[in-house]
Motif scaffolding. Structure first.
Motif, PDB file in Angstrom:
ATOM      1  N   THR A  14     -55.140  50.169  91.859  1.00 58.17           N
ATOM      2  CA  THR A  14     -54.749  51.103  92.906  1.00 58.17           C
ATOM      3  C   THR A  14     -55.610  50.825  94.138  1.00 58.17           C
ATOM      4  OG1 THR A  14     -54.325  53.433  93.414  1.00 58.17           O
ATOM      5  CG2 THR A  14     -56.329  52.953  92.177  1.00 58.17           C
ATOM      6  N   GLN A  18     -53.791  55.446  98.398  1.00 57.89           N
ATOM      7  CA  GLN A  18     -52.582  55.495  97.559  1.00 57.89           C
ATOM      8  C   GLN A  18     -52.309  56.927  97.103  1.00 57.89           C
ATOM      9  OE1 GLN A  18     -50.394  52.851  96.027  1.00 57.89           O
ATOM     10  NE2 GLN A  18     -49.317  54.803  95.734  1.00 57.89           N
ATOM     11  N   ALA A  45     -48.632  55.690  90.615  1.00 58.13           N
ATOM     12  CA  ALA A  45     -48.362  55.641  92.060  1.00 58.13           C
ATOM     13  C   ALA A  45     -47.140  56.496  92.371  1.00 58.13           C
ATOM     14  CB  ALA A  45     -48.135  54.198  92.493  1.00 58.13           C
TER      15      ALA A  45
END
Ligand code: NAP
Length: 176
Positions: A14, A18, A45
């Motif tokens: 990640t 994000q 996500a």
């Protein structure tokens, strides 16, 4: 639901900034904290098209359904899948996932929820108030996602038409 603010040294899955969602550990505090620490491996996500409220609603009910339908029961095309509580939080996702997996989905729901459950992808909906569900499905080999407290009874299980059964229920005051 949150935004990644800092990363551990080896995290590559990640990035800072994000949008992510995850299900925090129910045995620990921090679910409502402004900042929380989480394992990178448990972060999902969040796509740009999904707003924060919808994303926050996903990890608990949807992941429970995902674990039942995809990970544990491994629903495949041709399976007949009975989802009890098909209009509920978990059941609504279970119906969609089982339908997407190619299953023939039978759901139980109150009559006033039937159109909603059919809209989620169920092929048949039976009202558990007025129908004898065990009798209705007795001749079919089933994959069953059981989300309500009753029905798996001494009368139902010995029918032995159930191929796989996953009973999701509250355990010791917590969902399990
Ligand atoms: N929600 C979560 O995030 C979550 C996570 C993990 C585990 N769980 C567990 O999963 C189970 C279901 O939770 P849920 O949040 O999906 O519940 P829910 O949203 O309250 O839905 C349960 C559904 O069951 C139906 N129902 C009620 N009494 C019934 C009966 N006697 N026979 C057949 N159906 C009946 C109702 O359908 P109608 O409205 O159509 O009458 C209701 O929509 C619970 O054991 C819960 O502890 C939930």
């Amino acid at each position: 639901m949150g935004i990644v603010d800092a990363l551990g040294a080896d995290v590559t899955s990640t990035r800072i900034g994000q949008r992510i969602a995850h299900h925090s550990d129910l045995r620990r505090q921090c679910g409502l904290a402004q900042y929380a620490v989480a394992e990178a491996a448990v972060l999902a996500a969040v796509p740009a098209r999904l707003d924060a409220v919808a994303a926050a609603a996903l990890p608990c009910a949807a992941m429970t359904a995902y674990q039942a339908v995809v990970r544990r029961l491994r629903v495949e095309p041709g399976d007949t899948v009975l989802v009890t509580g098909g209009a509920g939080g978990v059941g609504g996702f279970a119906v969609q996932l089982a339908s997407l997996a190619g299953g023939h989905v039978i759901a139980t729901a109150s009559t006033w929820n039937a159109d909603h459950v059919l809209g989620l992808g169920a092929h048949e909906v039976f009202d558990y108030h007025s129908e004898d569900i065990a009798a209705l499905v007795a001749c079919r080999r089933l994959v069953m996602v059981h989300l309500t407290g009753r029905l798996v009874s001494g009368r139902f299980l010995p029918l032995c038409q159930i191929g796989l059964l996953l009973w999701v229920r509250r355990r010791s005051g917590r969902s399990g």
